[in-house]
Scaffold this motif. Structure first.
Motif, PDB file in Angstrom:
ATOM      1  N   UNK A  27     -10.920  14.969  42.987  1.00  0.00           N
ATOM      2  CA  UNK A  27     -11.995  15.204  43.963  1.00  0.00           C
ATOM      3  C   UNK A  27     -11.441  15.516  45.361  1.00  0.00           C
ATOM      4  N   UNK A  28     -10.129  15.520  45.529  1.00  0.00           N
ATOM      5  CA  UNK A  28      -9.579  15.877  46.838  1.00  0.00           C
ATOM      6  C   UNK A  28      -8.124  16.281  46.719  1.00  0.00           C
ATOM      7  N   UNK A  29      -7.688  17.184  47.590  1.00  0.00           N
ATOM      8  CA  UNK A  29      -6.293  17.652  47.577  1.00  0.00           C
ATOM      9  C   UNK A  29      -5.861  17.916  49.015  1.00  0.00           C
ATOM     10  N   UNK A  30      -4.594  17.668  49.310  1.00  0.00           N
ATOM     11  CA  UNK A  30      -4.104  17.918  50.662  1.00  0.00           C
ATOM     12  C   UNK A  30      -2.604  18.152  50.644  1.00  0.00           C
ATOM     13  N   UNK A  31      -2.068  18.623  51.757  1.00  0.00           N
ATOM     14  CA  UNK A  31      -0.638  18.919  51.824  1.00  0.00           C
ATOM     15  C   UNK A  31      -0.153  18.809  53.256  1.00  0.00           C
ATOM     16  N   UNK A  32       1.133  18.619  53.410  1.00  0.00           N
ATOM     17  CA  UNK A  32       1.738  18.596  54.749  1.00  0.00           C
ATOM     18  C   UNK A  32       3.149  19.159  54.673  1.00  0.00           C
ATOM     19  N   UNK A  33       3.493  19.962  55.684  1.00  0.00           N
ATOM     20  CA  UNK A  33       4.849  20.513  55.794  1.00  0.00           C
ATOM     21  C   UNK A  33       5.367  20.249  57.203  1.00  0.00           C
ATOM     22  N   UNK A  34       6.641  19.918  57.345  1.00  0.00           N
ATOM     23  CA  UNK A  34       7.201  19.801  58.693  1.00  0.00           C
ATOM     24  C   UNK A  34       7.122  21.143  59.404  1.00  0.00           C
ATOM     25  N   UNK A  35       7.049  21.101  60.736  1.00  0.00           N
ATOM     26  CA  UNK A  35       6.856  22.375  61.454  1.00  0.00           C
ATOM     27  C   UNK A  35       8.124  23.230  61.501  1.00  0.00           C
ATOM     28  N   UNK A  36       9.286  22.600  61.416  1.00  0.00           N
ATOM     29  CA  UNK A  36      10.511  23.401  61.561  1.00  0.00           C
ATOM     30  C   UNK A  36      10.790  24.204  60.284  1.00  0.00           C
ATOM     31  N   UNK A  37      10.929  25.522  60.457  1.00  0.00           N
ATOM     32  CA  UNK A  37      11.209  26.419  59.329  1.00  0.00           C
ATOM     33  C   UNK A  37      12.652  26.897  59.437  1.00  0.00           C
ATOM     34  N   UNK A  38      13.392  26.799  58.336  1.00  0.00           N
ATOM     35  CA  UNK A  38      14.781  27.259  58.319  1.00  0.00           C
ATOM     36  C   UNK A  38      14.866  28.493  57.431  1.00  0.00           C
ATOM     37  N   UNK A  39      15.291  29.606  57.992  1.00  0.00           N
ATOM     38  CA  UNK A  39      15.391  30.867  57.236  1.00  0.00           C
ATOM     39  C   UNK A  39      16.761  30.969  56.570  1.00  0.00           C
ATOM     40  N   UNK A  40      16.857  31.886  55.606  1.00  0.00           N
ATOM     41  CA  UNK A  40      18.165  32.159  55.008  1.00  0.00           C
ATOM     42  C   UNK A  40      19.143  32.638  56.079  1.00  0.00           C
ATOM     43  N   UNK A  41      18.635  33.439  57.016  1.00  0.00           N
ATOM     44  CA  UNK A  41      19.521  33.959  58.081  1.00  0.00           C
ATOM     45  C   UNK A  41      20.139  32.801  58.858  1.00  0.00           C
ATOM     46  N   UNK A  42      19.337  31.773  59.140  1.00  0.00           N
ATOM     47  CA  UNK A  42      19.892  30.618  59.868  1.00  0.00           C
ATOM     48  C   UNK A  42      20.966  29.912  59.028  1.00  0.00           C
ATOM     49  N   UNK A  43      20.722  29.775  57.716  1.00  0.00           N
ATOM     50  CA  UNK A  43      21.728  29.114  56.862  1.00  0.00           C
ATOM     51  C   UNK A  43      23.034  29.903  56.834  1.00  0.00           C
ATOM     52  N   UNK A  44      22.896  31.240  56.890  1.00  0.00           N
ATOM     53  CA  UNK A  44      24.101  32.084  56.829  1.00  0.00           C
ATOM     54  C   UNK A  44      25.006  31.870  58.033  1.00  0.00           C
ATOM     55  N   UNK A  45      24.467  31.323  59.125  1.00  0.00           N
ATOM     56  CA  UNK A  45      25.312  31.078  60.291  1.00  0.00           C
ATOM     57  C   UNK A  45      26.224  29.865  60.087  1.00  0.00           C
ATOM     58  N   UNK A  46      25.908  29.009  59.092  1.00  0.00           N
ATOM     59  CA  UNK A  46      26.765  27.828  58.909  1.00  0.00           C
ATOM     60  C   UNK A  46      27.271  27.629  57.482  1.00  0.00           C
ATOM     61  N   UNK A  47      26.839  28.506  56.541  1.00  0.00           N
ATOM     62  CA  UNK A  47      27.306  28.396  55.151  1.00  0.00           C
ATOM     63  C   UNK A  47      27.904  29.726  54.720  1.00  0.00           C
ATOM     64  N   UNK A  48      28.812  29.677  53.744  1.00  0.00           N
ATOM     65  CA  UNK A  48      29.408  30.898  53.213  1.00  0.00           C
ATOM     66  C   UNK A  48      28.455  31.476  52.163  1.00  0.00           C
ATOM     67  N   UNK A  49      27.378  32.101  52.655  1.00  0.00           N
ATOM     68  CA  UNK A  49      26.370  32.650  51.740  1.00  0.00           C
ATOM     69  C   UNK A  49      25.702  33.850  52.382  1.00  0.00           C
ATOM     70  N   UNK A  50      24.806  34.484  51.617  1.00  0.00           N
ATOM     71  CA  UNK A  50      24.074  35.637  52.154  1.00  0.00           C
ATOM     72  C   UNK A  50      22.594  35.495  51.801  1.00  0.00           C
TER      73      UNK A  50
END
Ligand code: UT7
Length: 322
Positions: A13-36
């Motif tokens: 009878x009810x549904x809800x959700x929550x997400x933290x406001x900070x979004x991390x993109x793949x581009x941001x991860x590429x600045x600190x990990x050996x990935x693409x």
């Protein structure tokens, strides 16, 4: 004349959700990990994930999602709280009593449940049990995880996969024929494969990705077939397949094996990554609000996670307040 006490189904009878406001993109991860970006998107389907900062906890996310689910249900109270998580803020005590009290529900039964990314489906079975045993007439289930805390900061094989979030659902006592009634819940586990995904503490996650991938496809496919057979439907009756969101390629394999067309498969892994026990209720809440999921549609939920654990369940999506 029906006695309401005879009704033993658990009905959404009810549904809800929550997400933290900070979004991390793949581009941001590429600045600190050996990935693409190309590797992450082509191997997982993930482009973004939401990550909590120091200002938000597992319990905070749980409370936010629960408040939304209670509002949709038009309820100020429930009679039990089940909280599924692998990433509580502390080992002891459980998060559920604290979350219940923050919701004004001090006094109700409240438990945590750890079943990896299958936690929400284990929570559904627990809620059905609370209702059929007459412990409660209305149950709040929360799936919440901050899986971004589990990998080592520099582990390119796991960091890109995980995000944080919460989803919640309110179930009330009802009848099996009601829209929203939870069908037979198929669940399983295999502790002989526990080492495939394990973390002794935050920052220490070890995962044998390719092996996990294979088990995930096999277990979700067979759990789905069992859940559909148990309710007396056939796979072609399914309007919406709602798989745990770990990897878009896992979802595609499961859908292909079940012969469910892509147009009937819901997903959000591109925007949130793997949010653990939050994955299914988060996807349901988002899909209900943007009309990818509509009242009367026959829905098949399935999940797989650390343990190993897995499960599946059917239901017909109900009309909910927006
Ligand atoms: O909720 C349940 C929990 N988890 C899951 O369901 C995850 C299930 N598994 C998966 O989603 C996939 O197995 C992964 C996405 C984790 C990995 O994809 P894969 O296609 O199975 O890749 P792989 O592990 O076989 O690795 C292939 C290559 C390796 O290099 P070599 O050994 O072939 O030279 C990895 O080192 O890809 C490399 N690799 C990366 N390269 C660039 C692994 N991670 C990355 C990365 N960027 N982020």
């Amino acid at each position: 004349m029906h006695n309401p006490g005879d009704a033993t189904a658990a009905v959404i009878c009810g549904i809800g959700a929550a997400l933290p406001s900070r979004v991390v993109s793949n581009a941001e991860l590429c600045t600190r990990l050996d990935t693409t970006d190309e590797w992450i998107r082509s191997r997982t389907g993930i482009s973004f994930r939401h990550v909590t900062g120091a200002d938000s906890s597992t319990e905070d996310l749980a409370v936010q999602a629960a408040e939304q689910a209670l509002a949709v249900a038009g309820a100020t109270s429930v009679e039990a709280v089940v909280l599924a998580t692998t990433t509580p803020d502390r080992c002891c005590p459980a998060a559920a009593p604290a979350v219940a009290s923050r919701l004004g529900l001090t006094g109700v039964p409240a438990i945590d449940l750890a079943a990896g990314c299958t936690g929400f489906l284990y929570g559904l079975a627990t809620a059905v049990g609370f209702i059929s045993s007459r412990t409660a007439n209305a149950v709040l289930i929360i799936g919440v995880d901050r899986l971004s805390t589990l990998p080592a900061r520099d582990d390119r094989t796991t960091v890109p996969l995980f995000g944080d979030g919460a989803g919640a659902m309110v179930l009330r006592r009802g009848r099996l024929e009601d829209d929203g009634a939870i069908g037979p819940v198929v669940l399983g586990s295999d502790g002989t494969q526990a080492e495939l995904i394990q973390a002794a503490h935050p920052g220490s996650l070890q995962m044998q990705g390719a092996e996990v991938f294979r088990h995930a496809v096999d277990r979700m496919t067979s759990a789905c077939a069992q859940a559909v057979a148990a309710v007396g439907w056939c796979m072609n009756d399914i309007d919406r397949l709602v798989p745990h969101q770990a990897n878009a390629r896992i979802t595609s394999f499961v859908a292909r094996q079940l012969e469910v067309p892509d147009s009937r498969v819901l997903g959000n892994v591109d925007l949130v990554g793997n949010t653990g026990a939050a994955s299914i209720p988060l996807l349901l809440a988002q899909s209900a609000s943007d009309d990818r999921l509509q009242a009367g549609q026959r829905v098949l939920l399935t999940a797989f996670g650390a343990g190993l654990t897995w499960g599946a369940v059917t239901l017909t999506w109900p009309e909910l307040a927006s």
